[in-house]
Enzyme design. Structure first.
Site, mmCIF file in Angstrom:
data_model
loop_
_atom_site.group_PDB
_atom_site.id
_atom_site.type_symbol
_atom_site.label_atom_id
_atom_site.label_comp_id
_atom_site.label_asym_id
_atom_site.label_seq_id
_atom_site.Cartn_x
_atom_site.Cartn_y
_atom_site.Cartn_z
ATOM 1 N N ASN A 107 0.860 -1.188 0.000
ATOM 2 C CA ASN A 107 0.000 0.000 0.000
ATOM 3 C C ASN A 107 0.891 1.231 0.000
ATOM 4 O OD1 ASN A 107 -2.460 1.578 0.414
ATOM 5 N ND2 ASN A 107 -1.749 1.882 2.515
ATOM 6 N N HIS A 109 0.996 5.151 1.337
ATOM 7 C CA HIS A 109 0.341 6.007 2.343
ATOM 8 C C HIS A 109 1.032 7.375 2.346
ATOM 9 C CE1 HIS A 109 -2.013 6.768 5.965
ATOM 10 N NE2 HIS A 109 -0.925 7.342 6.467
ATOM 11 N N SER A 141 5.044 6.641 2.538
ATOM 12 C CA SER A 141 5.436 5.293 2.979
ATOM 13 C C SER A 141 4.837 4.257 2.044
ATOM 14 C CB SER A 141 4.922 5.000 4.395
ATOM 15 O OG SER A 141 5.391 5.953 5.314
ATOM 16 N N ASP A 150 -2.836 -0.054 7.945
ATOM 17 C CA ASP A 150 -1.621 0.780 7.920
ATOM 18 C C ASP A 150 -0.508 0.281 8.845
ATOM 19 O OD1 ASP A 150 -2.774 2.537 6.090
ATOM 20 O OD2 ASP A 150 -3.515 3.888 7.638
HETATM 21 C C1 GRF Z 1 -2.749 8.673 -2.307
HETATM 22 O O1 GRF Z 1 -2.442 9.823 -1.570
HETATM 23 C C2 GRF Z 1 -2.285 7.428 -1.579
HETATM 24 O O2 GRF Z 1 -1.129 7.630 -0.826
HETATM 25 C C3 GRF Z 1 -3.446 7.154 -0.658
HETATM 26 O O3 GRF Z 1 -4.599 7.489 -1.410
HETATM 27 C C4 GRF Z 1 -4.254 8.462 -2.376
HETATM 28 C C5 GRF Z 1 -4.687 7.922 -3.700
HETATM 29 O O4 GRF Z 1 -4.575 8.869 -4.729
HETATM 30 N N1 GRF Z 1 -3.456 5.794 -0.179
HETATM 31 P P1 GRF Z 1 -4.732 8.413 -6.249
HETATM 32 O O5 GRF Z 1 -6.075 7.678 -6.345
HETATM 33 O O6 GRF Z 1 -3.580 7.518 -6.582
HETATM 34 O O7 GRF Z 1 -4.739 9.675 -7.036
#
Ligand code: GRF
Length: 199
Positions: A107, A109, A141, A150
């Site tokens: 994932n 984050h 991250s 998370d």
């Molecule tokens: C990103 O900020 C990612 O870190 C978080 O959700 C957001 C997704 O943005 N998990 P996108 O859909 O890739 O534009």
């Protein structure tokens, strides 16, 4: 490395990955499947634009969360996905997902884990939390996904300074811009590292 991507919305990280693959900057990664839990989201348009097969697995089409998440894992397995990337996926995956697809899910984050994580820490709330804490640094991250939101082991982090006068919006913009390149770099490293050794 055959990549599956789980999305729920905007899809800008997915777009960065598919752009890098199309531009020959991510040669060891083959995106094979995009799964969305929501119909009509931009991320699905992005997948279509780059010719990556996609499907929508809505919760309302399944009797339980466990059934839906098992199906997600089974679809990834059927597509011979090596690594699944959660890229703006807005649900916590049930244990049945991990039964079907184990130990190979990551994932991204938009903060420095383990801080500013967990329930509610999505979108602008993450950056508001960083500012409220008075942190002088934030970042991105990339971590392994486990049953706990998370909380899986961090694989890679990039740090960014918080500037005086930053707002949740300004921070969100800078962190997102950094996410795109960092995700591509990290996927490239993972692909070159090959299958994970136990331990
Ligand atoms: C990103 O900020 C990612 O870190 C978080 O959700 C957001 C997704 O943005 N998990 P996108 O859909 O890739 O534009």
């Amino acid at each position: 490395m055959r990549l599956g991507v789980l999305v729920s919305g905007r899809g800008s990280n997915l777009e960065a990955v598919l752009e890098a693959v199309a531009g020959g900057r991510l040669t060891d990664v083959v995106p094979v499947l995009v799964i969305s839990n929501r119909p009509d989201v931009r991320a699905l348009e992005v997948a279509e634009r780059y010719g990556v097969p996609s499907c929508v697995l809505r919760q309302s089409d399944f009797a339980t969360v466990a059934e839906r998440d098992r199906q997600i894992g089974e679809r990834l397995t059927a597509a011979a996905v090596d690594v699944a990337l959660l890229s703006g996926y807005d649900r916590v995956l049930a244990p049945s997902f991990f039964d079907a697809f184990r130990g190979r899910t990551i994932n991204i984050h938009p903060a420095l884990l383990p801080s500013h994580a967990g329930r509610g820490m999505i979108g602008l709330a993450v950056h508001a939390s960083v500012l409220a804490a008075g942190d002088r640094e934030t970042g991105v991250s990339i971590h392994e996904v486990t049953h706990e939101l998370d909380a899986g082991p961090v694989i890679a982090q990039r740090r960014l300074p918080v500037h005086a006068g930053d707002t949740p919006e300004s921070l969100a913009g800078r962190v997102l811009a950094e996410e795109h390149g960092f995700l591509v770099e990290t996927l490239s490293l993972l692909a070159r590292a090959g299958p994970r050794r136990e331990g």
